[in-house]
Design a protein around this motif. Structure first.
Motif, PDB file in Angstrom:
ATOM      1  N   THR A 168      45.279  39.001 -35.198  1.00 17.51           N
ATOM      2  CA  THR A 168      44.933  40.270 -34.576  1.00 17.51           C
ATOM      3  C   THR A 168      43.576  40.744 -35.088  1.00 17.51           C
ATOM      4  O   THR A 168      43.194  40.459 -36.227  1.00 17.51           O
ATOM      5  CB  THR A 168      45.974  41.356 -34.900  1.00 17.51           C
ATOM      6  OG1 THR A 168      46.070  41.495 -36.320  1.00 17.51           O
ATOM      7  CG2 THR A 168      47.325  40.996 -34.340  1.00 17.51           C
ATOM      8  N   ILE A 169      42.887  41.486 -34.231  1.00 17.53           N
ATOM      9  CA  ILE A 169      41.575  42.006 -34.593  1.00 17.53           C
ATOM     10  C   ILE A 169      41.300  43.238 -33.725  1.00 17.53           C
ATOM     11  O   ILE A 169      41.686  43.266 -32.539  1.00 17.53           O
ATOM     12  CB  ILE A 169      40.480  40.927 -34.400  1.00 17.53           C
ATOM     13  CG1 ILE A 169      39.134  41.401 -34.956  1.00 17.53           C
ATOM     14  CG2 ILE A 169      40.367  40.506 -32.948  1.00 17.53           C
ATOM     15  CD1 ILE A 169      38.095  40.286 -35.040  1.00 17.53           C
TER      16      ILE A 169
ATOM     17  N   LEU B 230      42.527  36.888 -31.492  1.00 17.02           N
ATOM     18  CA  LEU B 230      41.474  35.893 -31.650  1.00 17.02           C
ATOM     19  C   LEU B 230      42.139  34.574 -32.016  1.00 17.02           C
ATOM     20  O   LEU B 230      42.935  34.506 -32.961  1.00 17.02           O
ATOM     21  CB  LEU B 230      40.515  36.335 -32.762  1.00 17.02           C
ATOM     22  CG  LEU B 230      39.136  35.687 -32.866  1.00 17.02           C
ATOM     23  CD1 LEU B 230      38.329  35.931 -31.597  1.00 17.02           C
ATOM     24  CD2 LEU B 230      38.400  36.249 -34.088  1.00 17.02           C
TER      25      LEU B 230
ATOM     26  N   LYS C 226      34.138  43.246 -34.370  1.00 21.36           N
ATOM     27  CA  LYS C 226      35.313  43.399 -33.531  1.00 21.36           C
ATOM     28  C   LYS C 226      35.475  42.156 -32.653  1.00 21.36           C
ATOM     29  O   LYS C 226      34.680  41.217 -32.724  1.00 21.36           O
ATOM     30  CB  LYS C 226      35.180  44.648 -32.659  1.00 21.36           C
ATOM     31  CG  LYS C 226      35.012  45.950 -33.432  1.00 21.36           C
ATOM     32  CD  LYS C 226      34.868  47.124 -32.477  1.00 21.36           C
ATOM     33  CE  LYS C 226      34.647  48.432 -33.216  1.00 21.36           C
ATOM     34  NZ  LYS C 226      34.521  49.586 -32.285  1.00 21.36           N
ATOM     35  N   LEU C 227      36.482  42.192 -31.778  1.00 22.06           N
ATOM     36  CA  LEU C 227      36.799  41.042 -30.944  1.00 22.06           C
ATOM     37  C   LEU C 227      35.591  40.541 -30.170  1.00 22.06           C
ATOM     38  O   LEU C 227      35.280  39.344 -30.175  1.00 22.06           O
ATOM     39  CB  LEU C 227      37.939  41.409 -29.980  1.00 22.06           C
ATOM     40  CG  LEU C 227      38.392  40.311 -29.015  1.00 22.06           C
ATOM     41  CD1 LEU C 227      39.043  39.149 -29.770  1.00 22.06           C
ATOM     42  CD2 LEU C 227      39.368  40.869 -27.976  1.00 22.06           C
ATOM     43  N   ASP C 228      34.893  41.440 -29.502  1.00 26.43           N
ATOM     44  CA  ASP C 228      33.813  41.011 -28.624  1.00 26.43           C
ATOM     45  C   ASP C 228      32.527  40.670 -29.367  1.00 26.43           C
ATOM     46  O   ASP C 228      31.531  40.283 -28.739  1.00 26.43           O
ATOM     47  CB  ASP C 228      33.542  42.078 -27.556  1.00 26.43           C
ATOM     48  CG  ASP C 228      34.672  42.145 -26.532  1.00 26.43           C
ATOM     49  OD1 ASP C 228      35.342  41.115 -26.340  1.00 26.43           O
ATOM     50  OD2 ASP C 228      34.883  43.217 -25.939  1.00 26.43           O
TER      51      ASP C 228
ATOM     52  N   GLY D 266      43.206  43.410 -30.143  1.00 27.89           N
ATOM     53  CA  GLY D 266      42.805  42.124 -29.609  1.00 27.89           C
ATOM     54  C   GLY D 266      43.424  40.971 -30.379  1.00 27.89           C
ATOM     55  O   GLY D 266      43.926  41.122 -31.496  1.00 27.89           O
TER      56      GLY D 266
ATOM     57  N   LYS E  33      39.709  34.319 -26.956  1.00 30.14           N
ATOM     58  CA  LYS E  33      39.813  35.756 -27.205  1.00 30.14           C
ATOM     59  C   LYS E  33      40.723  36.359 -26.152  1.00 30.14           C
ATOM     60  O   LYS E  33      40.809  35.879 -25.028  1.00 30.14           O
ATOM     61  CB  LYS E  33      38.430  36.425 -27.118  1.00 30.14           C
ATOM     62  CG  LYS E  33      37.377  35.841 -28.034  1.00 30.14           C
ATOM     63  CD  LYS E  33      36.123  36.705 -28.086  1.00 30.14           C
ATOM     64  CE  LYS E  33      35.480  36.883 -26.741  1.00 30.14           C
ATOM     65  NZ  LYS E  33      34.228  37.673 -26.823  1.00 30.14           N
TER      66      LYS E  33
ATOM     67  N   ALA F   4      39.961  40.011 -38.926  1.00 29.39           N
ATOM     68  CA  ALA F   4      41.030  39.196 -38.342  1.00 29.39           C
ATOM     69  C   ALA F   4      42.179  39.201 -39.347  1.00 29.39           C
ATOM     70  O   ALA F   4      42.488  38.209 -39.995  1.00 29.39           O
ATOM     71  CB  ALA F   4      40.530  37.777 -38.088  1.00 29.39           C
TER      72      ALA F   4
ATOM     73  N   SER G  53      39.667  45.642 -31.118  1.00 31.11           N
ATOM     74  CA  SER G  53      38.825  45.350 -29.948  1.00 31.11           C
ATOM     75  C   SER G  53      38.080  46.583 -29.474  1.00 31.11           C
ATOM     76  O   SER G  53      37.335  46.531 -28.513  1.00 31.11           O
ATOM     77  CB  SER G  53      39.683  44.791 -28.810  1.00 31.11           C
ATOM     78  OG  SER G  53      40.661  45.719 -28.410  1.00 31.11           O
TER      79      SER G  53
ATOM     80  N   HIS H 148      42.348  40.372 -24.870  1.00 28.88           N
ATOM     81  CA  HIS H 148      42.588  41.807 -24.977  1.00 28.88           C
ATOM     82  C   HIS H 148      44.039  42.071 -24.576  1.00 28.88           C
ATOM     83  O   HIS H 148      44.440  41.787 -23.447  1.00 28.88           O
ATOM     84  CB  HIS H 148      41.651  42.589 -24.051  1.00 28.88           C
ATOM     85  CG  HIS H 148      40.222  42.576 -24.496  1.00 28.88           C
ATOM     86  ND1 HIS H 148      39.676  43.556 -25.292  1.00 28.88           N
ATOM     87  CD2 HIS H 148      39.224  41.687 -24.257  1.00 28.88           C
ATOM     88  CE1 HIS H 148      38.399  43.293 -25.513  1.00 28.88           C
ATOM     89  NE2 HIS H 148      38.101  42.163 -24.902  1.00 28.88           N
TER      90      HIS H 148
END
Length: 346
Positions: free
Chosen positions: A343-344, A307, A196-198, A305, A296, A266, A346, A298
């Motif tokens: 987009t991804i 990226l 995920k994003l993080d 999220g 990154k 992504a 989050s 949010h």
């Protein structure tokens, strides 16, 4: 009497700053276009391979890859903008606003926003902003690009250069989002990765496994699919070395497809900040790809999220992440430098 009805395309002298050009031949997108795109690039992003996956995350139909939409809209512009191009120099401020589905018909229009004559007297740079619309007149994509175009005669015109202001970075808040997408039902098993994003760190570099040797037949097939008629992609007599340049969009899509390895989630491209075709590519070149995480973000949407990535394509395997020399010039093995937002979950 013989009348000249066949267009030889525009030359640098034929452009005026501010003019709007309405490009011919709208194109209806079909499932066949999707199948051919996947067969050429082996793209594996789940949103564009599985209708069930796309429905589950909120798409109203089975969407086309964003880059396929970009190429089709771009291709409409070629007879009027880059038919006599020496090289397409770059893109910027690319925004994707609406998803495109089979049955949608795309058309393009461009406005000339700048002109700059080259000192050699043989060519000049034409700057345009292009918009692509669907059959409902909804804006689906908008972008700026600049192209080096041949002149009709080798003489200096002495025109004052008009160089437009072009952003090379869109802030995250400027990136269009699809508010209908819901990532709470994102299927990580189907997508192929769990990240995920993080899970990504700013500055992190990801080498995408494998490489690809560019093939003449694939390039010709996909360039014809987009109806991109630029002479340098077809006619070997238009270059002194007798070689056809591989369309830069072909490199972008190939690089994007390979980025799946490490960036599978992504899955949709929402904006391209800037893109540079640093060196030409030809059939027989073997390309390798890597990405750097630049930022990154949010969004205000749940689990949604953004990226920001830098995607690099190089001739030869990745041995260093340096892409420019001490003079800030791209190294000869670097063929693509693409800065974009995806987009991804989050």
């Amino acid at each position: 009497m013989i009348q000249e009805k066949s267009s030889k395309g525009r030359f640098f002298e034929d452009y005026l700053v501010g003019e709007v050009i309405y490009h011919s031949t709208p194109r209806t997108m079909t499932d066949g276009d999707r199948s051919l795109y996947i067969s050429i690039y082996s793209s594996r992003f789940a949103s564009y391979c599985s209708y069930e996956f796309a429905k589950k995350i909120g798409f109203e139909g089975f969407p086309f890859e964003d880059l396929a939409v970009f190429h089709m809209v771009f291709g409409k512009t070629v007879p009027d903008i880059s038919f006599n191009a020496i090289a397409n120099l770059g893109y910027a401020e690319v925004k994707f606003f609406e998803p495109v589905f089979p049955g949608d018909t795309l058309k393009s229009e461009s406005q000339v926003i700048g002109l700059k004559e080259n000192s050699n007297g043989k060519s000049g740079v034409v700057y345009v902003e292009t918009k692509g619309f669907n059959q409902k007149s909804k804006l689906v994509v908008k972008f700026k690009r600049w192209v080096m175009v041949r002149k009709r005669s080798d003489r200096l015109l002495g025109k004052e250069a008009v160089i437009p202001s072009i952003k090379t970075l869109l802030a995250a808040k400027e990136v269009p989002t699809n508010r209908k997408l819901k990532f709470d039902k994102f299927d990580y098993q189907a997508s192929g990765e769990k990240f995920k994003l993080d899970d990504y760190t700013i500055g992190e570099k990801i080498i995408h496994g494998g490489g690809v040797t560019l093939d003449e037949s694939e390039h010709i097939l996909i360039t014809r699919l987009w109806q991109n008629t630029s002479l340098v992609h077809f006619n070997i007599n238009k270059r002194r070395d007798g070689r056809r340049i591989i369309y830069g969009g072909h490199i972008i899509s190939m690089a994007r497809a390979y980025s799946f390895n490490g960036l599978a989630n992504a899955h949709t491209v929402h904006a391209i900040n800037s893109g540079t075709h640093a060196n030409p590519c030809f059939s027989g070149d073997t390309l390798y790809f890597w990405s750097e995480v630049l930022d990154k973000y949010h969004t205000d949407l749940p689990n949604y999220g953004l990226l920001r990535l830098r995607l690099i394509a190089s001739k030869g395997e990745v041995e260093t992440f340096e892409i420019k020399d001490n003079n800030n010039t791209y190294k000869s093995n670097i063929v693509l430098d693409l800065d974009y937002w995806v987009t991804i979950p989050s």
